[in-house]
Design a protein around this motif. Structure first.
Motif, PDB file in Angstrom:
ATOM      1  N   UNK A 159     -35.599  37.765  24.351  1.00  0.00           N
ATOM      2  CA  UNK A 159     -34.346  38.384  23.902  1.00  0.00           C
ATOM      3  C   UNK A 159     -33.906  37.891  22.525  1.00  0.00           C
ATOM      4  N   UNK A 160     -33.658  38.852  21.657  1.00  0.00           N
ATOM      5  CA  UNK A 160     -33.055  38.541  20.362  1.00  0.00           C
ATOM      6  C   UNK A 160     -31.605  38.139  20.533  1.00  0.00           C
ATOM      7  N   UNK A 161     -30.942  38.687  21.562  1.00  0.00           N
ATOM      8  CA  UNK A 161     -29.507  38.455  21.692  1.00  0.00           C
ATOM      9  C   UNK A 161     -29.059  38.644  23.127  1.00  0.00           C
ATOM     10  N   UNK A 162     -27.780  38.420  23.326  1.00  0.00           N
ATOM     11  CA  UNK A 162     -27.050  38.899  24.500  1.00  0.00           C
ATOM     12  C   UNK A 162     -25.833  39.629  23.957  1.00  0.00           C
ATOM     13  N   UNK A 163     -25.538  40.801  24.513  1.00  0.00           N
ATOM     14  CA  UNK A 163     -24.324  41.505  24.089  1.00  0.00           C
ATOM     15  C   UNK A 163     -23.488  41.821  25.325  1.00  0.00           C
ATOM     16  N   UNK A 164     -22.590  40.895  25.664  1.00  0.00           N
ATOM     17  CA  UNK A 164     -21.779  41.035  26.876  1.00  0.00           C
ATOM     18  C   UNK A 164     -20.512  41.872  26.666  1.00  0.00           C
ATOM     19  N   UNK A 165     -19.932  42.246  27.778  1.00  0.00           N
ATOM     20  CA  UNK A 165     -18.604  42.847  27.822  1.00  0.00           C
ATOM     21  C   UNK A 165     -17.613  41.694  27.739  1.00  0.00           C
ATOM     22  N   UNK A 166     -16.652  41.779  26.825  1.00  0.00           N
ATOM     23  CA  UNK A 166     -15.737  40.665  26.577  1.00  0.00           C
ATOM     24  C   UNK A 166     -14.293  41.162  26.525  1.00  0.00           C
ATOM     25  N   UNK A 167     -13.390  40.228  26.270  1.00  0.00           N
ATOM     26  CA  UNK A 167     -11.971  40.534  26.094  1.00  0.00           C
ATOM     27  C   UNK A 167     -11.563  40.180  24.675  1.00  0.00           C
ATOM     28  N   UNK A 168     -11.152  41.171  23.909  1.00  0.00           N
ATOM     29  CA  UNK A 168     -10.513  40.920  22.622  1.00  0.00           C
ATOM     30  C   UNK A 168      -9.006  40.948  22.823  1.00  0.00           C
ATOM     31  N   UNK A 169      -8.288  40.205  21.995  1.00  0.00           N
ATOM     32  CA  UNK A 169      -6.836  40.228  22.114  1.00  0.00           C
ATOM     33  C   UNK A 169      -6.177  40.034  20.749  1.00  0.00           C
ATOM     34  N   UNK A 170      -5.043  40.690  20.586  1.00  0.00           N
ATOM     35  CA  UNK A 170      -4.251  40.616  19.365  1.00  0.00           C
ATOM     36  C   UNK A 170      -3.435  39.328  19.420  1.00  0.00           C
ATOM     37  N   UNK A 171      -3.700  38.415  18.506  1.00  0.00           N
ATOM     38  CA  UNK A 171      -3.040  37.108  18.573  1.00  0.00           C
ATOM     39  C   UNK A 171      -1.540  37.177  18.294  1.00  0.00           C
ATOM     40  N   UNK A 172      -1.108  38.107  17.445  1.00  0.00           N
ATOM     41  CA  UNK A 172       0.328  38.257  17.201  1.00  0.00           C
ATOM     42  C   UNK A 172       1.044  38.743  18.451  1.00  0.00           C
ATOM     43  N   UNK A 173       0.462  39.747  19.107  1.00  0.00           N
ATOM     44  CA  UNK A 173       1.066  40.279  20.331  1.00  0.00           C
ATOM     45  C   UNK A 173       1.062  39.206  21.411  1.00  0.00           C
ATOM     46  N   UNK A 174      -0.042  38.481  21.528  1.00  0.00           N
ATOM     47  CA  UNK A 174      -0.133  37.434  22.552  1.00  0.00           C
ATOM     48  C   UNK A 174       0.901  36.344  22.323  1.00  0.00           C
ATOM     49  N   UNK A 175       1.101  35.978  21.066  1.00  0.00           N
ATOM     50  CA  UNK A 175       2.083  34.933  20.767  1.00  0.00           C
ATOM     51  C   UNK A 175       3.501  35.394  21.134  1.00  0.00           C
ATOM     52  N   UNK A 176       3.836  36.614  20.770  1.00  0.00           N
ATOM     53  CA  UNK A 176       5.170  37.133  21.085  1.00  0.00           C
ATOM     54  C   UNK A 176       5.381  37.280  22.601  1.00  0.00           C
ATOM     55  N   UNK A 177       4.272  37.483  23.311  1.00  0.00           N
ATOM     56  CA  UNK A 177       4.352  37.616  24.773  1.00  0.00           C
ATOM     57  C   UNK A 177       4.325  36.264  25.476  1.00  0.00           C
ATOM     58  N   UNK A 178       4.231  35.178  24.697  1.00  0.00           N
ATOM     59  CA  UNK A 178       4.163  33.844  25.285  1.00  0.00           C
ATOM     60  C   UNK A 178       2.845  33.554  25.961  1.00  0.00           C
ATOM     61  N   UNK A 179       1.760  34.207  25.494  1.00  0.00           N
ATOM     62  CA  UNK A 179       0.459  34.082  26.154  1.00  0.00           C
ATOM     63  C   UNK A 179      -0.555  33.290  25.356  1.00  0.00           C
ATOM     64  N   UNK A 180      -0.117  32.605  24.289  1.00  0.00           N
ATOM     65  CA  UNK A 180      -1.023  31.749  23.536  1.00  0.00           C
ATOM     66  C   UNK A 180      -0.827  30.297  23.931  1.00  0.00           C
ATOM     67  N   UNK A 181      -1.943  29.590  24.069  1.00  0.00           N
ATOM     68  CA  UNK A 181      -1.877  28.170  24.363  1.00  0.00           C
ATOM     69  C   UNK A 181      -1.672  27.360  23.099  1.00  0.00           C
ATOM     70  N   UNK A 182      -1.569  26.030  23.226  1.00  0.00           N
ATOM     71  CA  UNK A 182      -1.359  25.176  22.053  1.00  0.00           C
ATOM     72  C   UNK A 182      -2.503  25.210  21.053  1.00  0.00           C
ATOM     73  N   UNK A 183      -3.690  25.647  21.514  1.00  0.00           N
ATOM     74  CA  UNK A 183      -4.833  25.749  20.604  1.00  0.00           C
ATOM     75  C   UNK A 183      -4.867  27.069  19.863  1.00  0.00           C
TER      76      UNK A 183
END
Length: 448
Positions: A159-183
């Motif tokens: 295999x040259x690669x792996x191309x998985x199904x993942x979760x992308x997320x908008x960091x601005x929206x996540x921050x406003x929703x209180x869903x970002x951790x300290x990192x």
């Protein structure tokens, strides 16, 4: 991931690129005088190698650069590429070439398609000792990625690669929703209930949706998400010719029921297609996006603030649906040993240069690249690279895999479930009945 069909006997020219959409960098066209062994600088023999693949668009551009660099750095060979249409046209032509004695020297196929080709004699196994001589060894790959290339103890794909199904997320929206951790990354989500809470909080921020996920008319998209959750439930699916499907109906119903819960026209659109989901996320109208790593360039080009990670483990077992672009040796009845040695050299060069492949979103299969300092600086790629350790390919069968009808059969039986009107148990039972009919038939592309 879809491309234009180019005749295998023709070089890839600027005209064919402009007409077909598979962008090509220098060095891809067939060079005059390389129809046989030519002579390179210093009197060394240069072996012409025929390389088939189905990579177009951005992937095609990156692959063109990798091949061009390999040709430049290695006077022992000159690899010319043939790009064929993604899906059935490619796999049909590859099978016919192997049976008819016109096989290319090396090709790329999805690892999930291997069970339909290797047992039928359409592929030749790799010599692992010769691979190791060129610096490509089993320990250089994630176990699941390497093991996928094995059939009856022989290595048929690397295999040259792996191309998985993942979760992308908008960091601005996540921050406003209180869903970002300290990192600065998304908080750990460990249950379906918590995922719904986070998605709902993001929906309150965007005013439209918390999650983008397009599937309408797209069996692959439906299968990717379903199989991720099905495997997170610890369930297995066994497809053995001549026997009935072994499937955990309870787990399948649980996975489908949760997908129905997400598709409520608030958390996510109930009847959205893939293009609509992409547009929604890149326009900042949702906080999260279920998608493949191949959409990384699209998200980056949009300019939105985003990050990505493996899909959260909601049901206890870390798991992600994935596939791999893998190198195979289409069967040749009497391969030239010296020429085939150059195939190994060529492939090893592509592995070692695959940091460029990572730029397109794929997780390189070759661990020395993934473990390099250069890769650790690729964000968000480094944040979802661990998905390669928990990936799950399609259940092995001659009719499964990317570009096959398997996922279409899934869609035929469960799209009504996704839309919310059909019973999950009945949808799964219909799918199982369709698979049982296929398992009663022999592999139609098996050689001989």
């Amino acid at each position: 991931m879809h491309g234009q069909l180019f005749p295998s006997s023709s070089p890839i020219t600027r005209r064919s690129v402009l007409l077909g959409g598979a962008a090509v960098a220098g060095g891809m066209a067939l060079a005059p005088g390389l129809t046989g062994c030519a002579t390179a600088g210093g009197g060394e023999a240069t072996y012409p190698l025929k390389f088939w693949h189905l990579l177009s668009g951005g992937d095609g551009i990156v692959m063109a650069g990798l091949v061009d660099q390999a040709n430049k750095d290695n006077p022992e060979f000159f690899a010319s590429q043939t790009v064929l249409a993604w899906g059935t046209p490619y796999y049909t032509k590859l099978a016919m070439a192997s049976v008819g004695g016109r096989a290319p020297d090396v090709a790329i196929m999805h690892a999930s398609r291997l069970p339909g080709y290797a047992p039928g004699g359409l592929l030749d196994p790799w010599d692992t000792e010769l691979l190791a001589e060129f610096g490509v060894r089993e320990q250089d790959f994630p176990p699941r990625v390497w093991e996928k290339g094995l059939i009856d103890g022989k290595l048929y794909s690397v295999a040259l690669d792996a191309h998985p199904f993942i979760l992308m997320y908008n960091t601005d929206v996540a921050e406003k929703a209180g869903a970002l951790g300290p990192d600065g990354q998304l908080v750990e989500i460990t249950s379906p209930e918590q995922f719904v809470e986070v998605a709902s909080a993001m929906q309150a921020v965007t005013g439209k949706h918390g999650l983008s996920y397009g599937y309408l008319g797209d069996g692959a998209q439906m299968w990717r998400l379903f199989y991720t959750f099905y495997k997170q439930l610890g369930a297995e699916m066994v497809l053995e010719n001549g026997k009935e499907v072994q499937m955990d109906e309870e787990a399948a119903v649980t996975a489908l029921s949760f997908i129905q819960q997400l598709l409520d026209d608030t958390i996510a659109t109930r009847s959205g297609d893939y293009a609509t989901a992409v547009a929604e996320f890149v326009n900042g109208e949702s906080g999260m996006f279920f998608t493949g790593v191949w959409e990384l360039p699209t998200a980056k080009n949009s300019g939105i603030p985003f990050d990505a990670q493996p899909i959260p483990t909601l049901f206890g077992t870390p798991a992600a649906y994935a596939d791999s672009h893998a190198f195979v040796l289409p069967h040749q009845s009497a391969p030239d040993e010296n020429k085939r040695r150059e195939v190994y050299r060529f492939v090893s060069e592509l592995f070692k240069g695959s940091i460029e492949w990572a730029g397109a979103g794929h997780i390189p299969g070759y661990l020395p690249v993934v473990e390099s300092d250069e890769y650790s600086e690729l964000i968000p790629q480094a944040h979802y690279a661990s998905a390669a350790d928990v990936l799950n390919y399609d259940p092995p069968a001659w009719f499964t895999g990317s570009g096959s009808d398997f996922q279409t059969y899934f869609a035929e039986n469960v799209q009504g479930v996704f839309l919310g009107g059909d019973d999950p148990a009945e949808g799964i039972r219909g799918f199982v009945r369709r698979l049982n009919a296929l398992l009663a038939k022999p592999n139609p592309v098996a050689k001989g």
